[in-house]
Scaffold this motif. Structure first.
Motif, PDB file in Angstrom:
ATOM      1  N   GLN B 499      15.636  33.348 -18.873  1.00 15.10           N
ATOM      2  CA  GLN B 499      15.578  34.565 -18.046  1.00 15.10           C
ATOM      3  C   GLN B 499      15.519  34.206 -16.561  1.00 15.10           C
ATOM      4  OE1 GLN B 499      16.091  37.689 -19.224  1.00 15.10           O
ATOM      5  NE2 GLN B 499      16.295  38.123 -17.038  1.00 15.10           N
ATOM      6  N   HIS B 500      14.735  33.204 -16.254  1.00 19.17           N
ATOM      7  CA  HIS B 500      14.688  32.732 -14.862  1.00 19.17           C
ATOM      8  C   HIS B 500      16.084  32.335 -14.381  1.00 19.17           C
ATOM      9  CE1 HIS B 500      10.513  33.017 -14.307  1.00 19.17           C
ATOM     10  NE2 HIS B 500      10.130  31.820 -14.682  1.00 19.17           N
ATOM     11  N   LEU B 501      16.803  31.612 -15.228  1.00 17.76           N
ATOM     12  CA  LEU B 501      18.130  31.151 -14.819  1.00 17.76           C
ATOM     13  C   LEU B 501      19.068  32.341 -14.620  1.00 17.76           C
ATOM     14  CD1 LEU B 501      20.017  28.801 -14.181  1.00 17.76           C
ATOM     15  CD2 LEU B 501      20.520  28.606 -16.621  1.00 17.76           C
ATOM     16  N   ARG B 502      18.949  33.341 -15.491  1.00 21.76           N
ATOM     17  CA  ARG B 502      19.779  34.549 -15.312  1.00 21.76           C
ATOM     18  C   ARG B 502      19.444  35.234 -13.977  1.00 21.76           C
ATOM     19  NH1 ARG B 502      20.142  35.390 -21.086  1.00 21.76           N
ATOM     20  NH2 ARG B 502      22.397  35.546 -21.476  1.00 21.76           N
ATOM     21  N   ASP B 503      18.163  35.387 -13.724  1.00 17.69           N
ATOM     22  CA  ASP B 503      17.761  36.080 -12.487  1.00 17.69           C
ATOM     23  C   ASP B 503      18.192  35.276 -11.256  1.00 17.69           C
ATOM     24  OD1 ASP B 503      16.642  37.993 -14.104  1.00 17.69           O
ATOM     25  OD2 ASP B 503      14.580  37.259 -13.871  1.00 17.69           O
ATOM     26  N   ALA B 504      18.045  33.974 -11.354  1.00 16.87           N
ATOM     27  CA  ALA B 504      18.455  33.117 -10.226  1.00 16.87           C
ATOM     28  C   ALA B 504      19.960  33.213 -10.017  1.00 16.87           C
ATOM     29  CB  ALA B 504      18.041  31.662 -10.504  1.00 16.87           C
ATOM     30  N   THR B 505      20.691  33.259 -11.107  1.00 19.91           N
ATOM     31  CA  THR B 505      22.153  33.377 -11.008  1.00 19.91           C
ATOM     32  C   THR B 505      22.540  34.697 -10.334  1.00 19.91           C
ATOM     33  OG1 THR B 505      22.360  32.051 -13.016  1.00 19.91           O
ATOM     34  CG2 THR B 505      24.297  33.335 -12.351  1.00 19.91           C
ATOM     35  N   ASP B 506      21.866  35.751 -10.723  1.00 21.31           N
ATOM     36  CA  ASP B 506      22.144  37.053 -10.089  1.00 21.31           C
ATOM     37  C   ASP B 506      21.931  36.966  -8.577  1.00 21.31           C
ATOM     38  OD1 ASP B 506      22.753  38.117 -12.523  1.00 21.31           O
ATOM     39  OD2 ASP B 506      20.812  39.112 -12.814  1.00 21.31           O
ATOM     40  N   SER B 578      10.268  24.810 -14.520  1.00 19.84           N
ATOM     41  CA  SER B 578      11.307  25.805 -14.216  1.00 19.84           C
ATOM     42  C   SER B 578      10.747  27.023 -13.473  1.00 19.84           C
ATOM     43  CB  SER B 578      12.032  26.230 -15.492  1.00 19.84           C
ATOM     44  OG  SER B 578      11.110  26.681 -16.461  1.00 19.84           O
ATOM     45  N   ASP B 579       9.471  27.346 -13.698  1.00 21.52           N
ATOM     46  CA  ASP B 579       8.865  28.456 -12.934  1.00 21.52           C
ATOM     47  C   ASP B 579       8.897  28.144 -11.438  1.00 21.52           C
ATOM     48  OD1 ASP B 579       8.272  29.658 -15.326  1.00 21.52           O
ATOM     49  OD2 ASP B 579       6.138  29.185 -15.289  1.00 21.52           O
ATOM     50  N   TRP B 580       8.474  26.930 -11.143  1.00 21.44           N
ATOM     51  CA  TRP B 580       8.449  26.485  -9.743  1.00 21.44           C
ATOM     52  C   TRP B 580       9.848  26.468  -9.151  1.00 21.44           C
ATOM     53  CZ3 TRP B 580       8.028  20.593  -8.573  1.00 21.44           C
ATOM     54  CH2 TRP B 580       8.035  20.365  -7.188  1.00 21.44           C
ATOM     55  N   ARG B 581      10.813  25.932  -9.880  1.00 24.06           N
ATOM     56  CA  ARG B 581      12.191  25.871  -9.365  1.00 24.06           C
ATOM     57  C   ARG B 581      12.763  27.271  -9.158  1.00 24.06           C
ATOM     58  NH1 ARG B 581      12.526  20.832  -7.252  1.00 24.06           N
ATOM     59  NH2 ARG B 581      11.597  19.403  -8.744  1.00 24.06           N
ATOM     60  N   PHE B 582      12.472  28.152 -10.079  1.00 19.76           N
ATOM     61  CA  PHE B 582      12.949  29.530  -9.951  1.00 19.76           C
ATOM     62  C   PHE B 582      12.415  30.155  -8.665  1.00 19.76           C
ATOM     63  CE2 PHE B 582      11.948  34.069 -10.835  1.00 19.76           C
ATOM     64  CZ  PHE B 582      13.252  34.546 -10.747  1.00 19.76           C
ATOM     65  N   ASP B 583      11.127  29.988  -8.485  1.00 15.53           N
ATOM     66  CA  ASP B 583      10.474  30.489  -7.288  1.00 15.53           C
ATOM     67  C   ASP B 583      11.162  29.970  -6.017  1.00 15.53           C
ATOM     68  OD1 ASP B 583       8.018  31.954  -6.506  1.00 15.53           O
ATOM     69  OD2 ASP B 583       7.570  30.054  -5.504  1.00 15.53           O
ATOM     70  N   SER B 584      11.505  28.696  -6.026  1.00 14.18           N
ATOM     71  CA  SER B 584      12.174  28.109  -4.857  1.00 14.18           C
ATOM     72  C   SER B 584      13.582  28.664  -4.665  1.00 14.18           C
ATOM     73  CB  SER B 584      12.255  26.586  -4.996  1.00 14.18           C
ATOM     74  OG  SER B 584      11.006  26.004  -4.758  1.00 14.18           O
ATOM     75  N   VAL B 585      14.316  28.797  -5.754  1.00 17.95           N
ATOM     76  CA  VAL B 585      15.672  29.347  -5.652  1.00 17.95           C
ATOM     77  C   VAL B 585      15.627  30.706  -4.957  1.00 17.95           C
ATOM     78  CG1 VAL B 585      17.600  30.333  -6.964  1.00 17.95           C
ATOM     79  CG2 VAL B 585      16.600  28.152  -7.681  1.00 17.95           C
ATOM     80  N   MET B 586      14.683  31.534  -5.380  1.00 17.12           N
ATOM     81  CA  MET B 586      14.657  32.910  -4.893  1.00 17.12           C
ATOM     82  C   MET B 586      14.369  32.988  -3.396  1.00 17.12           C
ATOM     83  SD  MET B 586      15.633  34.324  -7.579  1.00 17.12           S
ATOM     84  CE  MET B 586      15.484  36.095  -7.312  1.00 17.12           C
TER      85      MET B 586
END
Lengths: 600, 600
Positions: B499-506, B578-586
């Motif tokens: 889900q994180h990857l989907r949201d990051a992709t969006d 992945s939580d941390w990476r997602f946070d950074s992507v956003m």
């Protein structure tokens, strides 16, 4: 070859704006002369020495390495001349006692000088650095006679010191130590055994080398309670003059030197003690305690080295990123220009550079803060403040050693990566710095051992009061920064991380009653979490100081903007790692021990 | 010197239980003979070659390095003999077309063999590996005459190939390329310019070397649209016989070789083209496209190399951890025993070993899964399946190259750390593996460049349908594993990461309209998040396969327990990154560009 411009401005900021050196160290009894201006003048001299004397021999010394033939080590070209100048300039004696020829400066000053020396040549710094440990051990535990013989020579640098702990079967586990010490008829001892991985175990920089050796007396109990500490000189000083004659060899021989990944200009020797004469220091079977005097000092020394090697890597990556032009940076799209953009304008390179900046400035702040605790302890060892400083240092030492050394590997790795293929070749020196840095998580107790020390001993120190007091100090940092509006989002990130550390600490304390597996399984993640929080605290302090100073010092606006921007990057992109680490700590050993070792 | 036992059991598990090679690749037109049994027999042979021929020359070859004198490179002792045996055994021709003397096996088989070769000697594997790229480029874009001249020699290994892209000012940025190509009167071209960092640019293993060179025609447009690709042999083959005479030198000279951190037995050359004869392949100004045929193959090759060097590091760390005894492991407290515990029984060492195991087995599964897409593409390039495989490979290539190469550095770093001080010295070979591994995040496009490729081009491929299809495939993995009760907590962790990857992709897709700064600022964290999710998918598949196989194969219970235990460790302790990476992507470029470059 890498360039080097010592971080003088950075240290002045830390000492003046962040840690208030003049109101702290320079107010301590005995250190009144060490005003900020005096200290900065000393650092300027060290900066010149590092840049002009050490940097030029560093990369060539790596290529040449140490030579070993006929049982003797020869250091690379230029190392002996540099060492002579190092002594002539008085660098070995900065923080030693005037009683033994020292300059009586605060320990923090000597450590900042060591940072610059490590930037100039980490390998060079090791010959000098270990003498400090030997000095301290003999000063604390030696007889008056031993002090009179050895301390002046260690202080002026005519002799260097070593720490001889490790044996082939006894690395992290000192209980397996086998080297024997048998009393002789002259009141000294005969030492027999093999020691390995001895930094500076042999070299051609000085006429004599003072080995501090752990060994067992004939009637010693097994394990670590049966270890004693001995001074074993390479050449035996004349008992009347204290000098050594060329034929005064002790029965210590160098069996080999290691071919290492890095710090190749530093000789790492196998030493054979074949009935060598030694003199006990400290109590019989009390060697471990005496050795810890050296070890703790060495561990903080490793942190300082780590900062030094990281700084020069960062500086050169930054310079390269400003100079190297490749491609069009986003934000400049559409514009047709003759030259490509500097890679520092590419956001992904910027991210790597900011990571380097934040880590290197953060770890420097961490060691300087602790170094000023050393000043307190040195000035008034028996006062309440001195004892509190001692306790806090005991708590923080494993964190300083491990967290900072891991950061050094990460920073120098990024220094290679930013250079692309050029980072992988000898000439730029970036891979050399990375190889040198790779030793720091290994020696003076691997980082895993440090983490175990933290969770099994240090968090429970004085019934946990030492850690609780440190946590309370991080709360104060938060409270102070909370008053500054632009820092509010940084403060909330730090508050969350501190809470994680508190909760993780509670879990570890609960596990300390019979749940050693979970404690050990959580150790490395806990230390990392601790380090991230500690770095958050110093970054908050730096951001607060820069917020205040920016208005006062408009000519330094760029410097202070850099600080606040870097702090923001830390709290938004790096500190969130602490959520992950917290999560891992709370799992203890749960996922670790379900496999049998045969299932791997 | 490290030992090596090729991961045959591991590959059989992947091919048989996880990816069903017999029902997939071996059912493809042209690959019917490549049954699992046949493939395993080939791998057994490669295992022997790697262990008996390559491992013994690997560490000595690092110490000796390549020699350069009188304009020629000499490889270290034993490399030429090993290369001759490599050709005699038919290893170069595995996946090449029978039309040119190849064995016509699926590409996946050649890649698995390359993994073993990289374990045996990464440096050796580079001479052979680049020939594959040259073969493929000439096969795809060359004239019949060029094919007839060069392909048989590349296929049987008599000649090797190189890729000549990089110039001093043109590394990541090929638009700055300056090498010129001028048509001559014989229908060929004269190539003039300097190329650097050319792996295998010169050596003494073969009589000839086939350089694939990017250069500009006289009337070429500026930038990357003006680059053409040329075949430039070291010796010019006789147009009648196709053979080379000793005096048939082309005007290519070797200016120097690099002194590198690692892969020191692989010659990295500076090549001077001084009006050298070359033959164009592909279209004028269409060189970049033709080169990408080689690049994509090389990038997957880097992933395979990464797995090879990681595997041998892991094996030796594991063996050392079982053998080395230090201290008492928790859980054994109080018990007085004569010998200390093996360090594998210490939870913190166990954590490091599990990390190595999970990463190396995960990255192997990732490349094998993609290698089977290569099989589909090779078998039926023009079918719907072939095109889908091609698209998915295009998407995954930057992730395979970067994520896997970063893992290789992490794994070999842990291999050093587990060995303590012994990891830092030459003899154990652990630091050698780490130094070799450090090249993989740098070459064939730095990992930062790969991340930009992923976020700027790959996520939008075919209007995003390629990525969406891949995400849907990870949902299927989750759905399948959800049926197995003991895996339910692993499934929920993976679901969260997807889900994180989907949201990051969006977010990245939204930024692709005019927000290139944020896109670029998020690139590396996004690629890391992608890699963690991809690894989660293969670990779920492995855990599911082992859950099923464990009952069927009680004699392999330990193997399958190891798999399920390792999977659990991944989802509980590593995937949460992945939580941390997602946070950074956003955060995009938010914290990156606020400083001016002068504020650093």
């Amino acid at each position: 070859m890498p360039g080097f411009d010592a971080p003088i401005r950075e240290l002045r900021f830390l000492l003046e704006d962040v840690f208030r050196f003049d109101e702290k160290t320079a107010k301590l009894p005995g250190f009144e002369d060490a005003t900020l201006d005096v200290v900065m003048a000393i650092l300027d001299g060290a900066a010149t020495f590092a840049r002009e004397v050490l940097v030029p021999i560093n990369l060539p010394g790596d290529k040449e390495s140490c030579h070993f033939s006929d049982g003797s080590v020869r250091t690379p070209h230029g190392y002996k001349a540099a060492y002579n100048l190092y002594c002539k300039n008085g660098w070995p004696s900065l923080a030693s006692s005037p009683e033994w020829g020292g300059q009586g400066l605060p320990p923090s000053v000597a450590l900042m000088v060591r940072e610059f020396i490590a930037s100039g040549s980490m390998a060079f710094g090791m010959y000098a650095g270990l003498s400090q440990g030997a000095y301290r051990a003999i000063l604390a535990h030696g007889t008056d006679e031993l002090k009179a013989t050895y301390l002046p020579k260690l202080v002026d640098g005519s002799w260097t010191g070593t720490m001889c702990l490790t044996e082939p079967d006894s690395g992290s586990d000192l209980s397996r130590l086998r080297t024997r010490a048998e009393p002789d008829e002259q009141g000294s001892y005969r030492i027999t055994g093999t020691k390995i991985f001895i930094s500076g175990g042999d070299h051609d920089l000085t006429e004599n080398i003072v080995h501090l050796v752990l060994a067992r007396l004939p009637d010693a109990p097994p394990g670590t309670r049966g270890i004693s500490l001995f001074v074993v000189p390479k050449l035996i000083p004349d008992s009347a003059t204290g000098e050594v004659a060329p034929d005064s060899d002790n029965l210590v021989s160098t069996g080999a030197i290691e071919h290492k990944m890095g710090i190749r200009a530093s000789a790492t020797a196998v030493l054979n003690f074949e009935g060598a004469r030694g003199w006990m220091i400290g109590q019989p079977n009390g060697g471990l305690r005496a050795m810890f005097t050296m070890m703790n000092s060495s561990r903080i020394g490793v942190a300082v080295q780590s900062v030094g090697v990281s700084e020069i890597s960062y500086q050169n990556a930054l310079a390269y990123a400003k100079e190297r032009r490749q491609g069009k940076a986003p934000g400049h799209c559409g514009e047709q220009r003759a030259t490509p953009d500097a890679i520092i304008d590419h956001p992904d390179v910027r991210r790597a550079l900011l990571t380097m900046k934040v880590l290197v400035e953060g770890i420097r702040a961490l060691y300087v803060e602790s170094a000023m605790l050393l000043d307190v302890r040195a000035s008034q060892p028996d006062s309440t403040e001195g004892e509190a400083a001692e306790s806090r240092l005991a708590l923080l030492t494993p964190v300083l050693k491990s967290f900072i050394s891991d950061c050094a590997v990460q920073i120098t790795d990024l220094g290679v990566q930013i250079h692309g293929g050029y980072g992988y070749v000898h000439e730029t020196g970036m891979e050399h710095l990375f190889r040198d840095a790779r030793i720091v998580p290994l020696y003076e107790g691997t980082n895993g051992i440090q983490a175990l020390d933290l969770v099994t001993r240090k968090i429970g120190l004085e019934d946990g009061r030492v850690l609780d007091a440190w946590l309370a100090s991080t709360d104060q940092v938060i409270a102070s920064a909370s008053n500054i509006e632009p820092l509010s989002h940084l403060v909330s990130a730090q508050r969350r991380a501190v809470q994680h550390l508190r909760d993780a600490t509670d879990a570890l304390r609960a596990w300390s009653n019979g749940n050693e597996l979970d404690q050990a399984g959580a150790a490395t993640d806990y230390l990392r979490l601790f380090g991230l929080v500690a770095m958050g605290a110093v970054w908050l302090r730096m951001a607060e100081a820069s917020s205040a100073a920016r208005e006062r010092e408009p000519h330094l606006a760029s410097f202070h903007n850099g600080k606040i921007g870097a702090a923001t990057f830390y709290f938004q992109r790096l500190l969130p790692e602490s959520d992950w680490r917290f999560d891992s700590v709370m799992q203890g050993a749960r996922t670790l021990m379900t496999l049998g070792s045969a299932d791997f």
